[in-house]
Enzyme design. Structure first.
Site, PDB file in Angstrom:
ATOM      1  N   LYS A 284     -30.818  16.810   8.832  1.00 11.97           N
ATOM      2  CA  LYS A 284     -32.017  16.382   9.402  1.00 11.97           C
ATOM      3  C   LYS A 284     -32.361  16.468  10.861  1.00 11.97           C
ATOM      4  CE  LYS A 284     -32.097  13.050   5.632  1.00 11.97           C
ATOM      5  NZ  LYS A 284     -32.086  11.806   4.918  1.00 11.97           N
TER       6      LYS A 284
ATOM      7  N   GLN B  59     -30.378   6.060   7.266  1.00 10.79           N
ATOM      8  CA  GLN B  59     -29.698   6.853   6.261  1.00 10.79           C
ATOM      9  C   GLN B  59     -29.026   5.944   5.027  1.00 10.79           C
ATOM     10  OE1 GLN B  59     -29.988  10.268   5.725  1.00 10.79           O
ATOM     11  NE2 GLN B  59     -28.830   9.780   3.576  1.00 10.79           N
TER      12      GLN B  59
ATOM     13  N   ASP C  18     -39.744   7.497   5.853  1.00 14.54           N
ATOM     14  CA  ASP C  18     -39.109   7.603   4.686  1.00 14.54           C
ATOM     15  C   ASP C  18     -39.800   6.848   3.436  1.00 14.54           C
ATOM     16  OD1 ASP C  18     -36.588   9.209   4.489  1.00 14.54           O
ATOM     17  OD2 ASP C  18     -35.253   7.313   4.912  1.00 14.54           O
TER      18      ASP C  18
HETATM   19  C1  BQF Z   1     -30.394  21.649  -2.714  1.00 18.71           C
HETATM   20  C2  BQF Z   1     -30.060  12.057  -0.756  1.00 18.71           C
HETATM   21  C3  BQF Z   1     -28.890  10.810  -2.717  1.00 18.71           C
HETATM   22  C4  BQF Z   1     -28.755   9.645  -1.656  1.00 18.71           C
HETATM   23  C5  BQF Z   1     -28.932   9.846  -0.431  1.00 18.71           C
HETATM   24  C6  BQF Z   1     -30.771  20.542  -0.691  1.00 18.71           C
HETATM   25  C7  BQF Z   1     -30.422  18.188   0.066  1.00 18.71           C
HETATM   26  C8  BQF Z   1     -29.982  18.214  -1.066  1.00 18.71           C
HETATM   27  C9  BQF Z   1     -30.076  19.151  -2.196  1.00 18.71           C
HETATM   28  C10 BQF Z   1     -30.979  16.848   0.861  1.00 18.71           C
HETATM   29  C11 BQF Z   1     -30.690  13.216  -0.512  1.00 18.71           C
HETATM   30  C12 BQF Z   1     -30.870  14.413  -1.450  1.00 18.71           C
HETATM   31  C13 BQF Z   1     -31.022  13.260   0.577  1.00 18.71           C
HETATM   32  C14 BQF Z   1     -30.486  20.395  -1.681  1.00 18.71           C
HETATM   33  C15 BQF Z   1     -31.421  14.698   1.532  1.00 18.71           C
HETATM   34  C16 BQF Z   1     -31.661  15.465  -0.872  1.00 18.71           C
HETATM   35  O1  BQF Z   1     -30.522  22.641  -2.250  1.00 18.71           O
HETATM   36  O2  BQF Z   1     -30.260  21.235  -3.942  1.00 18.71           O
HETATM   37  C17 BQF Z   1     -30.989  19.429   0.405  1.00 18.71           C
HETATM   38  O3  BQF Z   1     -30.274  17.162   2.084  1.00 18.71           O
HETATM   39  N1  BQF Z   1     -31.146  15.727   0.433  1.00 18.71           N
HETATM   40  C18 BQF Z   1     -30.648  12.237   1.842  1.00 18.71           C
HETATM   41  O4  BQF Z   1     -30.797  12.269   2.890  1.00 18.71           O
HETATM   42  O5  BQF Z   1     -30.043  11.196   1.282  1.00 18.71           O
HETATM   43  C19 BQF Z   1     -29.624  10.843   0.023  1.00 18.71           C
HETATM   44  C20 BQF Z   1     -29.685  11.917  -2.261  1.00 18.71           C
END
Ligand code: BQF
Length: 312
Positions: free
Chosen positions: A71, A115, A138
């Site tokens: 991010k 986060q 968010d």
């Molecule tokens: C891709 C997230 C569960 C718990 C907390 C690209 C992301 C993921 C997959 C990503 C996620 C999931 C994020 C792909 C942010 C999505 O190409 O398949 C990017 O960075 N995500 C998060 O910040 O917290 C989470 C899932």
């Protein structure tokens, strides 16, 4: 009876399966980031303060660290200022609440995120409730969830916002369609069930929200025009569980250990090969919904900066 060459050709043509088209989240997310960057360049040129996203990271979870770092990288890419506040997993709830209060009152910070997931000793609900809804990029604060459900302007949670944007950019018809969602999480399944039923595009679908207590889930998915899977069970949705021409959106991103340098790969909830043979549109993993999630956080930060949601 002799079969002509022409007939054989025709039969093989009819039999040949029409493969699904890809909903390319990586491509669309890059377009969105470019659009945001263009706006930021204008803001910069006019001499104004630039948008600023802050993030709070608690503890040592590897995935959480990777997400938060990505991010920060996205902010640099679109030209935002960013700041990251790291707390040890032993930090108290009070320390965290103090930082949240500071960010709530910092006129230089347009939006911030905490986060997730948080360490067990922290009350996630209490932490989220402490965030000023105007800076809740968010979209996790109950006030913003309520605004979403009432079809008021609000910050939509990044993953649902990303799915809607994909459907919109590919002009996928949702009106009058049957949308079946698997999983009722606060961040994906439940908000998606509300959004797909809204009086809007994308929306105006008839929605079925299925979950771990739904018996014979395939009886629902087989009747769905749009299937959205968010359960975290690799390859759960098989081709035989969907109807011909369905739109398949895969939100699953389970880490599966392997022998690669990274040590793992991402697996979706959708059995891609069998579903792609029947679907009209399908999202890949990786490169589908995940990158859209990242882009929409940038979008929400820009909306916070521009006071698009809360106008005062
Ligand atoms: C891709 C997230 C569960 C718990 C907390 C690209 C992301 C993921 C997959 C990503 C996620 C999931 C994020 C792909 C942010 C999505 O190409 O398949 C990017 O960075 N995500 C998060 O910040 O917290 C989470 C899932």
């Amino acid at each position: 009876k002799k079969i002509s060459k022409f007939e054989i050709n025709l039969k093989s043509k009819i039999k040949r399966k029409k493969m699904a088209q890809i909903l390319d989240g990586l491509k669309i997310s890059n377009e969105i980031k470019q659009e945001i960057k263009a706006e930021v360049d204008k803001i910069k040129a006019s001499g104004k303060r630039i948008p600023h996203l802050s993030a709070i990271l608690v503890g040592n979870n590897g995935a959480s660290k990777a997400y938060v770092n990505s991010k920060v990288k996205d902010c640099a890419e679109v030209g935002f200022e960013s700041s990251l506040y790291k707390f040890p997993s032993t930090a108290s709830e009070a320390e965290l609440l103090e930082k949240i209060e500071e960010l709530n009152n910092d006129p230089n910070v347009d939006g911030f995120i905490v986060q997730l997931p948080l360490p067990k000793q922290m009350d996630q609900e209490k932490i989220i409730m402490a965030i000023n809804p105007r800076k809740d990029v968010d979209g996790f604060h109950p006030e913003n969830f309520g605004r979403m459900a009432l079809e008021m302007d609000t910050f939509l949670p990044a993953t649902p916002f990303g799915i809607l944007t994909l459907l919109e950019r590919y002009n996928i018809e949702t009106k009058g369609k049957h949308c079946v969602i698997i999983g009722r999480s606060r961040i994906v399944g439940r908000p998606m069930s509300i959004l797909m039923g809204r009086k809007d595009f994308p929306g105006n679908s008839t929605v079925t929200l299925t979950h771990s207590y739904t018996p014979h889930i395939e009886e629902f998915t087989k009747n769905a025009d749009i299937v959205i899977t968010a359960l975290g069970d690799p390859h759960f949705l098989k081709g035989e569980m969907i109807k011909d021409g369905a739109v398949v959106i895969d939100v699953g991103i389970t880490r599966v250990e392997d022998n690669t340098e990274k040590g793992y790969h991402l697996a979706g909830d959708v059995d891609f090969d069998s579903c792609a043979e029947k679907a009209s549109w399908i999202t890949p993993v990786p490169g589908g919904v995940g990158p859209m999630t990242r882009a929409m956080l940038m979008k929400n930060t820009l909306l916070a900066y521009k006071h698009t949601i809360y106008k005062d």
